[in-house]
Write a protein that holds these residues in place. Structure first.
Motif, mmCIF file in Angstrom:
data_model
loop_
_atom_site.group_PDB
_atom_site.id
_atom_site.type_symbol
_atom_site.label_atom_id
_atom_site.label_comp_id
_atom_site.label_asym_id
_atom_site.label_seq_id
_atom_site.Cartn_x
_atom_site.Cartn_y
_atom_site.Cartn_z
ATOM 1 N N PHE A 1 -20.927 58.385 53.885
ATOM 2 C CA PHE A 1 -20.998 57.589 55.109
ATOM 3 C C PHE A 1 -20.651 56.156 54.731
ATOM 4 C CE2 PHE A 1 -23.545 61.264 56.007
ATOM 5 C CZ PHE A 1 -23.292 61.541 57.341
ATOM 6 N N THR A 2 -19.639 55.589 55.372
ATOM 7 C CA THR A 2 -19.131 54.288 54.976
ATOM 8 C C THR A 2 -19.258 53.272 56.097
ATOM 9 O OG1 THR A 2 -16.849 54.739 55.659
ATOM 10 C CG2 THR A 2 -17.491 55.447 53.451
ATOM 11 N N ASP A 3 -19.136 52.004 55.722
ATOM 12 C CA ASP A 3 -19.269 50.911 56.676
ATOM 13 C C ASP A 3 -17.922 50.208 56.840
ATOM 14 O OD1 ASP A 3 -20.637 49.035 58.378
ATOM 15 O OD2 ASP A 3 -22.429 49.373 57.161
ATOM 16 N N MET A 4 -17.885 49.249 57.718
ATOM 17 C CA MET A 4 -16.702 48.413 57.880
ATOM 18 C C MET A 4 -16.694 47.391 56.747
ATOM 19 S SD MET A 4 -15.154 49.632 60.524
ATOM 20 C CE MET A 4 -13.997 48.377 61.043
ATOM 21 N N THR A 5 -16.069 47.752 55.649
ATOM 22 C CA THR A 5 -16.002 46.913 54.462
ATOM 23 C C THR A 5 -14.707 47.223 53.731
ATOM 24 O OG1 THR A 5 -17.012 46.499 52.302
ATOM 25 C CG2 THR A 5 -17.409 48.647 53.264
ATOM 26 N N GLN A 6 -14.188 46.263 52.999
ATOM 27 C CA GLN A 6 -12.920 46.481 52.312
ATOM 28 C C GLN A 6 -13.003 47.659 51.345
ATOM 29 O OE1 GLN A 6 -11.574 42.728 50.563
ATOM 30 N NE2 GLN A 6 -10.305 42.382 52.368
ATOM 31 N N PHE A 7 -14.160 47.855 50.739
ATOM 32 C CA PHE A 7 -14.281 48.994 49.825
ATOM 33 C C PHE A 7 -13.981 50.293 50.560
ATOM 34 C CE2 PHE A 7 -15.920 52.226 47.141
ATOM 35 C CZ PHE A 7 -15.911 51.714 45.849
ATOM 36 N N ALA A 8 -14.538 50.450 51.744
ATOM 37 C CA ALA A 8 -14.324 51.680 52.503
ATOM 38 C C ALA A 8 -12.891 51.798 52.996
ATOM 39 C CB ALA A 8 -15.288 51.751 53.684
ATOM 40 N N TYR A 9 -12.253 50.676 53.299
ATOM 41 C CA TYR A 9 -10.877 50.742 53.772
ATOM 42 C C TYR A 9 -9.960 51.314 52.681
ATOM 43 C CZ TYR A 9 -12.802 47.350 57.110
ATOM 44 O OH TYR A 9 -13.583 46.707 58.028
ATOM 45 N N VAL A 10 -10.181 50.891 51.443
ATOM 46 C CA VAL A 10 -9.379 51.416 50.341
ATOM 47 C C VAL A 10 -9.817 52.840 50.002
ATOM 48 C CG1 VAL A 10 -8.770 51.137 47.905
ATOM 49 C CG2 VAL A 10 -8.914 49.132 49.392
ATOM 50 N N ALA A 11 -11.133 53.035 49.877
ATOM 51 C CA ALA A 11 -11.638 54.349 49.483
ATOM 52 C C ALA A 11 -11.240 55.425 50.483
ATOM 53 C CB ALA A 11 -13.159 54.308 49.339
ATOM 54 N N GLY A 12 -11.194 55.075 51.762
ATOM 55 C CA GLY A 12 -10.796 56.055 52.769
ATOM 56 C C GLY A 12 -9.403 56.593 52.552
ATOM 57 N N GLU A 13 -8.556 55.810 51.896
ATOM 58 C CA GLU A 13 -7.181 56.237 51.608
ATOM 59 C C GLU A 13 -7.051 56.957 50.272
ATOM 60 O OE1 GLU A 13 -3.972 53.437 52.334
ATOM 61 O OE2 GLU A 13 -5.369 52.071 53.302
ATOM 62 N N LEU B 1 -20.257 47.160 62.372
ATOM 63 C CA LEU B 1 -20.915 46.913 61.099
ATOM 64 C C LEU B 1 -22.321 47.501 61.127
ATOM 65 C CD1 LEU B 1 -19.797 43.207 60.648
ATOM 66 C CD2 LEU B 1 -19.269 45.024 59.041
ATOM 67 N N GLY B 2 -22.838 47.816 59.939
ATOM 68 C CA GLY B 2 -24.203 48.322 59.844
ATOM 69 C C GLY B 2 -24.345 49.808 60.013
ATOM 70 N N TYR B 3 -23.246 50.543 60.019
ATOM 71 C CA TYR B 3 -23.280 51.984 60.275
ATOM 72 C C TYR B 3 -23.768 52.802 59.085
ATOM 73 C CZ TYR B 3 -21.477 56.714 61.005
ATOM 74 O OH TYR B 3 -21.363 58.087 61.108
ATOM 75 N N ALA B 4 -23.300 52.475 57.887
ATOM 76 C CA ALA B 4 -23.407 53.393 56.753
ATOM 77 C C ALA B 4 -24.839 53.756 56.384
ATOM 78 C CB ALA B 4 -22.689 52.809 55.539
ATOM 79 N N LEU B 5 -25.724 52.771 56.258
ATOM 80 C CA LEU B 5 -27.073 53.078 55.782
ATOM 81 C C LEU B 5 -27.825 54.006 56.743
ATOM 82 C CD1 LEU B 5 -29.445 52.808 53.853
ATOM 83 C CD2 LEU B 5 -30.047 50.660 55.010
ATOM 84 N N ILE C 1 -21.808 53.969 51.507
ATOM 85 C CA ILE C 1 -20.955 52.908 50.964
ATOM 86 C C ILE C 1 -20.934 51.783 51.994
ATOM 87 C CG2 ILE C 1 -18.631 52.262 50.258
ATOM 88 C CD1 ILE C 1 -18.202 55.159 49.371
ATOM 89 N N THR C 2 -21.420 50.624 51.619
ATOM 90 C CA THR C 2 -21.534 49.527 52.571
ATOM 91 C C THR C 2 -21.099 48.222 51.918
ATOM 92 O OG1 THR C 2 -23.059 48.445 54.131
ATOM 93 C CG2 THR C 2 -23.954 49.055 51.973
ATOM 94 N N GLY C 3 -21.008 47.169 52.714
ATOM 95 C CA GLY C 3 -20.625 45.854 52.225
ATOM 96 C C GLY C 3 -21.788 44.886 52.297
ATOM 97 N N ASP C 4 -21.660 43.752 51.630
ATOM 98 C CA ASP C 4 -22.783 42.818 51.568
ATOM 99 C C ASP C 4 -23.150 42.259 52.936
ATOM 100 O OD1 ASP C 4 -21.289 39.684 51.100
ATOM 101 O OD2 ASP C 4 -20.121 41.514 51.034
#
Length: 532
Positions: free
Chosen positions: A377-389, A408-412, A430-433
């Motif tokens: 489960f991922t959030d709106m973060t650059q890590f997830a944008y790359v990892a999703g691909e 934002l705030g979805y993943a947790l 997977i979330t962002g700061d």
């Protein structure tokens, strides 16, 4: 069953329709919904904020395939959950929100009552498939069954039912037994036959699989193997075709240059995908060939990506029937070459790495060693944008991202709902700061329930995606840096485990250990971990 207050009867009805878990917070307006929960045998998850209730219901639904249910209070409780309902709407997730509303005599009057809204039903309707008020028990029962029937037979989207406080407390007879559920709409045999003829006559057929085709993954895999078709998936459809398959492009639609690959096809078959802006990041798919498009939602068949052969029907049965028609048929050898597809994928991965550095290296380190059947489960973060691909997936329905509404705030909280739905199987957030701080209080729920949940927190110290957008737009970056807390100390204050690895090998060990830990583990990751 003897007469009981309607609030209690609703719990019994939900249980009889297969609901075992409800997410929510009790309040003075919805206490009657809580009267019958334990007696009905439903497990209630006490969240820390109603947005968490909606996101947990969403994550539970995505993980299990069953509707996620949340109980909400009048006014602010419902408003707090509306962000989550909007996300479930855009991503086609079956969430049922049941809330209280003011007494019948007070609705729409404007008397300054506690939690009063001008139009609570309308507000919820703006982010849901529909929102209705049940003025009596019979109507409440009909609405619950309407929601459950539509979840099973149509594009699944959230529904909202509100019941006046005085109606919730009124004693009524039990709900009727569940009736027969109608079948989902099926493609007509002549449409499937036409699709089979087109497919067998193509030299470069290309399938595009979306989230609506997840249930048909087994047939989809056999189809591409038999026909030599190439495949692309959306983020929601990632894993329908294994990333290891020789002619699989993977989730590359958002790459601008993917239009060049799509234009190579002499037939495109798009199955169970909206082909929306957040799938393509452009107005048009980019194909030059005829298109067959299969979807359960007629609205999708009438958008700008018009198909020469539009087919209204459930994706999984369509794929199974199409497979049966082409199996054993003689067809020309495919013109797709494994080398051209693998070369394109490598180029797209390089582009993703150049646009958002450091993340690809982490994905390459972690992806191949994840426990079997891990759900993300991922959030709106650059890590997830790359990892999703680039993250390698072998199974469909295991990568969940807030694609449409983009909250934002979805993943947790969603990962908590997912872990509750499949407690014996691995789940990772997977979330962002920045996004983590929208819903970090739900960490208390994961600790309270002892969930073994790795939470990878990508901390680049800023709203990096927005900063990049400002620079690209020739705007001097501003309001993109906020002072972050000590994330590890914060997690430990909740009673969670916390790690801050300094290199990729330490990161790998921390993530793997977190799947077996006694409770959730926050894994604080900064870009420096790549060079540590």
């Amino acid at each position: 069953m003897a007469d009981k207050p309607l609030g209690a009867q609703i719990s019994h009805m939900l249980k009889s329709r297969g609901v075992d878990v409800v997410f929510g917070i009790p309040g003075v307006h919805n206490v009657e919904l809580y009267r019958g929960i334990e007696e009905a045998g439903i497990r209630h998850i006490l969240v820390r904020h109603e947005q968490g209730a909606g996101f947990m219901a969403d994550g539970f639904a995505r993980a299990t395939g069953q509707p996620g249910v949340c109980f909400l209070i009048t006014g602010p409780g419902l408003c707090n959950a509306m962000t989550a309902l909007g996300q479930a709407y855009s991503d086609s997730v079956p969430v049922l929100a049941i809330s209280s509303c003011l007494n019948r005599a007070d609705l729409g009057i404007g008397r300054g009552r506690l939690h009063e809204m001008k139009d609570q039903e309308g507000a919820a309707g703006a982010v849901s498939d529909w929102s209705h008020t049940a003025m009596d028990g019979a109507t409440a029962y009909r609405l619950v069954d309407k929601a459950m029937t539509e979840f099973a037979t149509r594009r699944p989207r959230p529904k909202h039912i509100q019941v006046p406080i005085d109606v919730l407390g009124k004693r009524v007879a039990a709900a009727p037994d569940a009736g027969m559920t109608p079948a989902r709409p099926l493609a007509r045999p002549e449409e499937v036959a036409a699709a089979a003829e087109w497919l067998l006559g193509a030299e470069r057929p290309l399938f595009v699989f979306g989230g609506g085709a997840v249930a048909g993954a087994a047939a989809a895999r056999k189809l591409v193997e038999l026909t030599g078709a190439a495949s692309i998936c959306t983020i929601a459809g990632h894993g329908i075709i294994s990333d290891m398959a020789p002619l699989a492009y993977g989730p590359i639609l958002s790459r601008p240059d993917s239009v060049r690959e799509i234009a190579k096809a002499d037939l495109v078959i798009a199955v169970g995908t909206e082909l929306s802006e957040v799938d393509l990041w452009r107005d048009h798919l980019g194909h030059r060939s005829p298109m067959i498009r299969v979807d359960i939602d007629p609205h999708s068949l009438a958008d700008e990506n018009r198909a020469e052969l539009p087919i209204l029907g459930d994706a999984a049965p369509f794929l199974e029937e199409l497979l049966a028609m082409v199996d054993g048929q003689v067809r020309p050898s495919t013109q797709w070459q494994q080398t051209e597809i693998s070369t394109a994928r490598a180029r797209f991965h390089m582009e993703a790495d150049q646009a958002r550095p450091h993340i690809l290296s982490i994905c390459e380190k972690l992806g191949p060693v994840m426990p079997d059947d891990t759900m993300f489960f991922t959030d709106m973060t650059q890590f997830a944008y790359v990892a999703g691909e680039v993250w390698p997936l072998e199974r469909p329905g295991h990568w969940h991202h807030p694609s449409g509404f983009g909250t934002l705030g979805y993943a947790l909280p969603a990962s908590i709902g997912g872990k509750i739905g499949r407690p014996e199987l691995p789940v990772m957030a997977i979330t962002g700061d920045y996004g983590f701080q929208f819903t970090l209080q739900e960490l208390g729920v994961a600790v309270e329930l002892g969930l073994s949940l790795p939470i990878l927190l990508w901390d680049n110290g800023k709203l990096k995606e927005i900063e990049d957008c400002m620079v690209e737009s020739q705007i001097a970056p501003n309001a993109v840096v906020a002072r972050n807390p000590d994330f590890c100390a914060l997690a430990k204050a909740y009673g969670a485990n916390a790690e801050k690895p300094t290199n990729l090998e330490a990161l790998r060990k921390a993530v793997l250990a977190a799947f077996d830990a006694d409770g959730p583990t926050l894994i604080h990751v900064t870009p420096e971990v790549v060079n540590g």
